[in-house]
Design an enzyme around this catalytic site. Sequence first.
Site, mmCIF file in Angstrom:
data_model
loop_
_atom_site.group_PDB
_atom_site.id
_atom_site.type_symbol
_atom_site.label_atom_id
_atom_site.label_comp_id
_atom_site.label_asym_id
_atom_site.label_seq_id
_atom_site.Cartn_x
_atom_site.Cartn_y
_atom_site.Cartn_z
ATOM 1 N N GLU A 84 -3.222 10.394 2.882
ATOM 2 C CA GLU A 84 -4.440 10.455 3.686
ATOM 3 C C GLU A 84 -4.569 11.854 4.273
ATOM 4 O O GLU A 84 -3.576 12.501 4.589
ATOM 5 C CB GLU A 84 -4.412 9.418 4.808
ATOM 6 C CG GLU A 84 -4.567 7.999 4.294
ATOM 7 C CD GLU A 84 -4.666 6.971 5.413
ATOM 8 O OE1 GLU A 84 -5.720 6.336 5.548
ATOM 9 O OE2 GLU A 84 -3.686 6.818 6.157
ATOM 10 N N GLU A 101 0.826 -1.203 0.000
ATOM 11 C CA GLU A 101 0.000 0.000 0.000
ATOM 12 C C GLU A 101 0.865 1.259 0.000
ATOM 13 O O GLU A 101 1.890 1.318 0.672
ATOM 14 C CB GLU A 101 -0.875 -0.051 1.259
ATOM 15 C CG GLU A 101 -1.850 1.066 1.426
ATOM 16 C CD GLU A 101 -2.781 0.832 2.618
ATOM 17 O OE1 GLU A 101 -3.011 -0.332 3.003
ATOM 18 O OE2 GLU A 101 -3.260 1.821 3.173
#
Length: 461
Positions: free
Chosen positions: A163, A159
């Site tokens: 964010e 990943e």
Amino acid sequence: MVRTSIFVTALAIASTAFAQQTCDLNTKCPEEAPCCSQYGQCGVGAYCLGGCDPRSSFSLDSCTPEPVCQSKTYDFTSMDRITSKTKYLGDASKTDWVMDGDAVIYDNNVLLTMAPGTVGTLLASSTYMWYGNVKATFKTSRGAGVVTAFILLSDVKDEIDYEFVGAALDTAQSNYYFQGIPDYNNELNISLSDTFENYHTYEIDWTPDSITWSVDGQVGRVKQRTDTWNATSNQWMFPQTPARVQLSLWPGGLASNGQGTIDWAGGLVDWNSPLMTNGYYYATFESVTISCYNATSSLGTNTGVSYTYDNAAGTNNTVVAGDKPTVLKSLLATGTNISSKGSSSKSASSTKPSATVQSIPGLTGAGPGADPHAGGDSSSSSSSSSSSSSDSSSSSTQSASGSSSTDGSTSGFSQGGSNSGSSSSSSHSSSGADKLGATQEKVLQGSLFAGIVAMVAMVVL
Ligand SMILES: *[C@@H]1O[C@H](CO)[C@@H](O)[C@H](O)[C@H]1NC(C)=O
Ligand SMILES: *[C@@H]1O[C@H](CO)[C@@H](O)[C@H](O)[C@H]1NC(C)=O
Ligand SMILES: *[C@@H]1O[C@H](CO)[C@@H](O)[C@H](O)[C@H]1NC(C)=O
Ligand SMILES: *[C@@H]1O[C@H](CO)[C@@H](O)[C@H](O)[C@H]1NC(C)=O
Ligand SMILES: *[C@@H]1O[C@H](CO)[C@@H](O)[C@H](O)[C@H]1NC(C)=O
């Protein structure tokens, strides 16, 4: 991020005959429901598509082959190539984005919405990037507990993240994970001007040797593979497998989430906030450009049709680029037999086998739109969702222990919470993945919205 092992547990299916099987690296799915979804639950059909983890599935070929990278700019002027997860069968030539939740086109942008009683919205690319460059231009949402994300996520849970916490609009949080293994030291902030008010272009340049995060063309962070060696496991803890692009908006600040997650997200979401518009929070995505890696060897190649794995190690040398087809014939098929219509369920004891196997993560059984071929009881989805409030008692206990889920909803998607209780509250599970995958249909029955039927269920009806 502690997803596989801990977080999903919950999701018990209330008041139905469906026993949803969970899966993780140590507990693979059974043959009759062979595919382990991104959220750690077993099923067929959509469970075998994007996010299906081959390592936790019945066999390595249970998951459907992953559509290969395609270089393209996506502007969001219509919903034409955005397909609901209840309708998508793996044909990336017809679908650019698979939708979980509720996205709406507005002014040549796509708004990802998050209304009360939902766990937000996720758009996942239909194709997989194996290294390469991806840029997204967008404005985040805002407000305490409201998280916007732009990430790359592989099916073995490598990943690479951006964010945004709605209470800190001057910060983009960059992060990465190798195979979903939690490491709370990998996060690094990039400062920038108000992310709600301003469009910024967020870029991830990913090669076998490094990841570069850039904002508006300016490098904010570089991570070298050579700095990620783990001498114990003898491997690079560096993202290295084909990944989907995921755009999402989700509630980190739900009372049912772990305290660490709530704190990280800036507190609880206010569902009556003046920051909401038309009854929802939203993030505004203008465009995404994927530029596939220009491979000079087989590593990172994108000349075939699809990617599969030939070993459960899930490292870059176990990725096979080939010509296996990616489209399921129905939502009862699996990667092992993509043309199956699911009629033969040798091992199922039920007389209505089609109703005993889950086919779309987040829906209970074969819900509306889920299974055109099986003729299962189509009303089960929505009714079970609402009736699931019956087990609300179980859900009220959990908040402290994150391992249990939080809401006895029928969702396959564990959205915000996931943070296992065992992980100290200081860490939040910040992977966009665990939280996000969620699905609208989720019933937030805990304290806030008992009995509200999730949105997907409504949308589907
Ligand atoms: C691959 O090559 C093309 C053509 O030279 C270039 O436009 C593109 O940016 C390259 N992609 C990457 C990820 O470097
Ligand atoms: C990044 O920013 C967030 C929000 O301002 C803050 O809570 C967090 O501690 C920061 N992380 C690091 C590593 O500085
Ligand atoms: C290195 O690998 C070992 C064995 O898999 C693991 O226990 C450890 O947490 C890893 N180290 C880091 C820094 O992740
Ligand atoms: C991927 O594989 C190549 C050789 O096939 C190797 O040289 C490289 O270090 C690997 N990268 C990672 C991140 O494991
Ligand atoms: C795949 O499914 C089809 C239709 O259900 C069935 O006829 C066929 O025998 C199956 N193939 C295998 C290899 O199981």
